[in-house]
Design an enzyme around this catalytic site. Sequence first.
Site, PDB file in Angstrom:
ATOM      1  N   HIS A   1      36.880   2.678 -12.379  1.00  0.00           N
ATOM      2  CA  HIS A   1      37.365   1.618 -12.280  1.00  0.00           C
ATOM      3  C   HIS A   1      36.755   0.586 -13.298  1.00  0.00           C
ATOM      4  CE1 HIS A   1      34.207  -0.219 -10.019  1.00  0.00           C
ATOM      5  NE2 HIS A   1      34.420   0.633  -9.317  1.00  0.00           N
TER       6      HIS A   1
ATOM      7  N   GLU B   1      34.720  -3.194 -14.576  1.00  0.00           N
ATOM      8  CA  GLU B   1      33.770  -3.598 -13.685  1.00  0.00           C
ATOM      9  C   GLU B   1      34.034  -4.541 -12.472  1.00  0.00           C
ATOM     10  OE1 GLU B   1      29.981  -6.157 -15.495  1.00  0.00           O
ATOM     11  OE2 GLU B   1      31.728  -7.244 -15.314  1.00  0.00           O
ATOM     12  N   GLY B   2      33.329  -4.197 -11.513  1.00  0.00           N
ATOM     13  CA  GLY B   2      33.570  -5.199 -10.334  1.00  0.00           C
ATOM     14  C   GLY B   2      32.620  -6.453 -10.122  1.00  0.00           C
TER      15      GLY B   2
ATOM     16  N   TRP C   1      30.610  -6.900  -7.859  1.00  0.00           N
ATOM     17  CA  TRP C   1      29.169  -6.739  -7.612  1.00  0.00           C
ATOM     18  C   TRP C   1      28.453  -5.800  -8.459  1.00  0.00           C
ATOM     19  CZ3 TRP C   1      28.231  -5.724  -1.687  1.00  0.00           C
ATOM     20  CH2 TRP C   1      28.657  -7.038  -0.766  1.00  0.00           C
TER      21      TRP C   1
ATOM     22  N   SER D   1      29.731  -0.224  -2.994  1.00  0.00           N
ATOM     23  CA  SER D   1      30.344   1.166  -2.071  1.00  0.00           C
ATOM     24  C   SER D   1      31.671   0.606  -1.368  1.00  0.00           C
ATOM     25  CB  SER D   1      29.304   1.118  -0.986  1.00  0.00           C
ATOM     26  OG  SER D   1      29.584   2.124  -0.078  1.00  0.00           O
TER      27      SER D   1
ATOM     28  N   ARG E   1      39.421  -2.274  -6.285  1.00  0.00           N
ATOM     29  CA  ARG E   1      39.133  -2.316  -7.624  1.00  0.00           C
ATOM     30  C   ARG E   1      39.563  -1.193  -8.387  1.00  0.00           C
ATOM     31  NH1 ARG E   1      34.904  -1.621  -4.196  1.00  0.00           N
ATOM     32  NH2 ARG E   1      33.309   0.129  -4.647  1.00  0.00           N
TER      33      ARG E   1
ATOM     34  N   GLU F   1      34.597   5.107  -3.207  1.00  0.00           N
ATOM     35  CA  GLU F   1      33.307   5.244  -3.696  1.00  0.00           C
ATOM     36  C   GLU F   1      32.599   6.019  -2.688  1.00  0.00           C
ATOM     37  OE1 GLU F   1      30.971   5.718  -5.651  1.00  0.00           O
ATOM     38  OE2 GLU F   1      30.415   3.952  -6.784  1.00  0.00           O
TER      39      GLU F   1
ATOM     40  N   HIS G   1      35.953   5.957  -8.712  1.00  0.00           N
ATOM     41  CA  HIS G   1      34.704   4.974  -8.883  1.00  0.00           C
ATOM     42  C   HIS G   1      33.834   5.881  -9.438  1.00  0.00           C
ATOM     43  CE1 HIS G   1      36.482   2.230  -6.031  1.00  0.00           C
ATOM     44  NE2 HIS G   1      37.074   3.085  -5.512  1.00  0.00           N
ATOM     45  N   GLY G   2      32.421   5.301  -9.617  1.00  0.00           N
ATOM     46  CA  GLY G   2      31.350   6.050 -10.445  1.00  0.00           C
ATOM     47  C   GLY G   2      31.135   7.289  -9.887  1.00  0.00           C
ATOM     48  N   ASN G   3      30.722   7.384  -8.351  1.00  0.00           N
ATOM     49  CA  ASN G   3      30.339   8.558  -7.700  1.00  0.00           C
ATOM     50  C   ASN G   3      31.540   9.381  -7.283  1.00  0.00           C
ATOM     51  OD1 ASN G   3      27.416   8.466  -7.673  1.00  0.00           O
ATOM     52  ND2 ASN G   3      27.870   6.246  -6.688  1.00  0.00           N
TER      53      ASN G   3
END
Length: 258
Positions: A11, A13-14, A16, A24, A62, A89, A188-190
């Site tokens: 996604h 940039e959020g 946080w 998370s 997000r 995430e 998400h990244g993970n």
Amino acid sequence: MSKYKVILLRHGEGEWNKENRFCSWVDQKLSTDGVKEAQECGRLLRKQGYTFDVVFTSLLSRSIHTAWLVLEAMRQEWVPVVKSWRLNERHYGALIGLNRAEMALNHGEQQVKVWRRSYNVTPPPIDQSHPYFLEIYNDRRYSTCDVSKEELPRAESLKQVLDRLLPYWDGTVGPEIRSGRSVLISAHGNSCRALLKHLEGISDSDIVNVTLPTGTPILLELDENLRSVKPRQLLGDQVKIQAAIKMVEDQGKVKPSA
């Protein structure tokens, strides 16, 4: 030989992400830059001739908002969006809300890298005293899951992310790909890293060094067994992509004194 193509997307940039905090399962919105990233991603995919039949997202805003913005920029708003907690995430447990750079100062950059990037290490679990516990577990969206709220994770290693993601990949996403439908996964990244580990056969040690920038589409070319046959391709300006990767990697480092 490549039989299927899938676009994987972390996604935009959020809020946080911008504040360098472990987000998370807290439902933060996209930042202004994150909105722009998603829109630019959609324009790039449209320019390169991509079309989608179905989009898969997590239950977090997000991820969903990114998918909407991408489809809008592609003029494909009608494409169905399917949501599942299994693409959420990674659950960072008690680390949720903490600033990564401050943690690096207090615990060392290596420890923060282990918490962020390792495959088997699970952070300390969240409990009811945590300031975001009720915000997460009283959220009505988690009453829609295929497991009870009591069975949802309280913290996860990357391995545990893959363990809860794989049934969804095998049972829901994979059949859509095999049927010939064009698929976008906005996650998400993970959850993206976990899926890449599975598809590309990345080792437990090498996954530590896989970093994905926000808002950058990743082309995956898969064989009939839905395994990667070519290296993943990050689409877009390669100089900007490398700069964005470095920015993500630097999030877990101590900020130099002014």
